[in-house]
Motif scaffolding. Structure first.
Motif, short mmCIF file in Angstrom:
data_model
loop_
_atom_site.label_atom_id
_atom_site.label_comp_id
_atom_site.label_asym_id
_atom_site.label_seq_id
_atom_site.Cartn_x
_atom_site.Cartn_y
_atom_site.Cartn_z
N TRP A 113 79.63 -49.51 107.75
CA TRP A 113 78.24 -49.33 108.16
C TRP A 113 78.15 -48.01 108.91
O TRP A 113 78.82 -47.83 109.91
CB TRP A 113 77.78 -50.47 109.07
CG TRP A 113 77.64 -51.78 108.37
CD1 TRP A 113 78.54 -52.80 108.37
CD2 TRP A 113 76.56 -52.20 107.55
NE1 TRP A 113 78.06 -53.84 107.61
CE2 TRP A 113 76.85 -53.49 107.09
CE3 TRP A 113 75.36 -51.61 107.16
CZ2 TRP A 113 75.99 -54.20 106.27
CZ3 TRP A 113 74.50 -52.33 106.33
CH2 TRP A 113 74.82 -53.61 105.90
N ARG A 114 77.34 -47.12 108.41
CA ARG A 114 77.15 -45.81 109.03
C ARG A 114 75.83 -45.83 109.77
O ARG A 114 74.89 -46.49 109.38
CB ARG A 114 77.16 -44.72 107.97
CG ARG A 114 78.48 -44.62 107.24
CD ARG A 114 78.40 -43.71 106.03
NE ARG A 114 77.96 -42.38 106.36
CZ ARG A 114 78.76 -41.34 106.53
NH1 ARG A 114 80.05 -41.47 106.39
NH2 ARG A 114 78.27 -40.15 106.83
N THR A 115 75.75 -45.06 110.87
CA THR A 115 74.51 -44.98 111.62
C THR A 115 74.23 -43.54 112.01
O THR A 115 75.16 -42.73 112.09
CB THR A 115 74.53 -45.91 112.86
OG1 THR A 115 73.24 -45.92 113.44
CG2 THR A 115 75.55 -45.44 113.88
N GLY A 116 72.98 -43.24 112.24
CA GLY A 116 72.57 -41.90 112.62
C GLY A 116 71.08 -41.75 112.41
O GLY A 116 70.34 -42.72 112.36
N GLY A 123 78.00 -42.25 113.76
CA GLY A 123 79.26 -42.98 113.72
C GLY A 123 79.23 -44.09 112.69
O GLY A 123 78.26 -44.27 111.96
N GLU A 124 80.35 -44.86 112.66
CA GLU A 124 80.45 -45.92 111.68
C GLU A 124 81.38 -47.03 112.15
O GLU A 124 82.24 -46.82 113.00
CB GLU A 124 80.93 -45.37 110.34
CG GLU A 124 82.32 -44.75 110.38
CD GLU A 124 82.70 -44.03 109.10
OE1 GLU A 124 82.24 -44.44 108.03
OE2 GLU A 124 83.44 -43.06 109.18
N GLY A 130 92.97 -52.08 107.12
CA GLY A 130 93.07 -53.43 107.64
C GLY A 130 92.72 -53.57 109.11
O GLY A 130 92.82 -54.66 109.68
N LYS A 131 92.30 -52.48 109.76
CA LYS A 131 91.90 -52.52 111.16
C LYS A 131 90.39 -52.27 111.25
O LYS A 131 89.87 -51.37 110.60
CB LYS A 131 92.62 -51.45 111.97
CG LYS A 131 94.13 -51.64 112.06
CD LYS A 131 94.78 -50.57 112.90
CE LYS A 131 94.91 -49.26 112.24
NZ LYS A 131 95.89 -48.98 111.27
N LEU A 132 89.69 -53.10 112.06
CA LEU A 132 88.28 -52.87 112.30
C LEU A 132 88.15 -51.65 113.20
O LEU A 132 88.68 -51.63 114.30
CB LEU A 132 87.64 -54.10 112.97
CG LEU A 132 86.15 -54.00 113.25
CD1 LEU A 132 85.36 -53.85 111.95
CD2 LEU A 132 85.69 -55.23 114.02
N THR A 133 87.47 -50.63 112.71
CA THR A 133 87.42 -49.35 113.41
C THR A 133 85.99 -48.96 113.73
O THR A 133 85.13 -48.93 112.85
CB THR A 133 88.06 -48.25 112.53
OG1 THR A 133 89.40 -48.64 112.21
CG2 THR A 133 88.08 -46.92 113.23
N LEU A 134 85.74 -48.67 115.01
CA LEU A 134 84.48 -48.09 115.46
C LEU A 134 84.78 -46.62 115.69
O LEU A 134 85.61 -46.26 116.52
CB LEU A 134 83.99 -48.75 116.75
CG LEU A 134 82.76 -48.15 117.42
CD1 LEU A 134 81.56 -48.23 116.49
CD2 LEU A 134 82.49 -48.85 118.73
N ALA A 137 81.19 -39.55 115.11
CA ALA A 137 81.33 -38.18 114.64
C ALA A 137 81.98 -37.38 115.76
O ALA A 137 82.06 -37.84 116.90
CB ALA A 137 79.96 -37.61 114.28
N ALA A 138 82.44 -36.19 115.49
CA ALA A 138 83.15 -35.37 116.48
C ALA A 138 82.36 -35.25 117.78
O ALA A 138 81.17 -34.95 117.77
CB ALA A 138 83.43 -33.99 115.90
#
Length: 181
Positions: A113-116, A123-124, A130-134, A137-138
């Protein structure tokens, strides 16, 4: 009136027309494939069109002004609705929220899921091996909280510092207020 053994049949007593059907049970009953070379209008309810339209060239279904568009399956309507506010409702007929996508039930995403905004990626939330990643962006920070206190936990990504109770952490872990560490 029966023309060419049922190719065109007029049931004048019931005001029905059959094409390849000698006993039409609707106003127009077509038995076989049909071809339309332009737009089909459905009174004041909507349009099925192909060719050039708002989003470019293609095929489109449009509900008339003031009407929602409903898709159904397995003999039931309203599996997906585009309501008059332009929201896509899946497995729901209404929502109290203003989100453009509302899913009543579970959803599964294989990408993320991307947001902006329309022009800026923020971010996304994604699956990273296999890891849930938050991930942002830079040089964009992350805050976690609730509607009353949106920045209970604050991550300064450029300094790689985490703050609890502060939005400007000065160390790898900066806890504001009293507490046990």
């Amino acid at each position: 009136l029966n023309i060419d053994a049922g190719t065109l049949y007029l049931d004048v007593s019931n005001n029905r027309v059959g094409i390849n059907k000698t006993s039409p049970n609707q106003t127009l009953h077509v038995d076989g494939m049909s071809q339309f070379d332009n737009t089909m209008l459905f009174a004041s309810r909507g349009t099925i069109s192909w060719g050039s339209m708002g989003g470019g060239t293609g095929f489109g279904i449009q509900a008339a002004s003031g009407n929602a568009l409903s898709l159904g399956s397995n003999g039931a309507w309203d599996k997906a609705i585009i309501d008059t506010a332009g929201r896509l409702l899946i497995n729901a007929t209404t929502t109290a929220y203003n989100d453009k996508l509302y899913v009543n039930g579970e959803a599964y995403v294989t990408g993320g899921w991307r947001t902006g905004t329309n022009t800026t990626f923020v971010g996304e939330l994604k699956n990273s091996s296999g890891k849930l990643t938050l991930q942002t962006a830079a040089n964009r920070d992350i805050q976690i909280g609730d509607t009353n206190t949106p920045d209970i936990v604050y991550v300064d990504t450029s300094a790689q510092n985490v703050g609890i109770g502060t939005t400007s952490p000065a160390a790898k872990l900066d806890v504001a207020g009293s507490g046990t560490v």
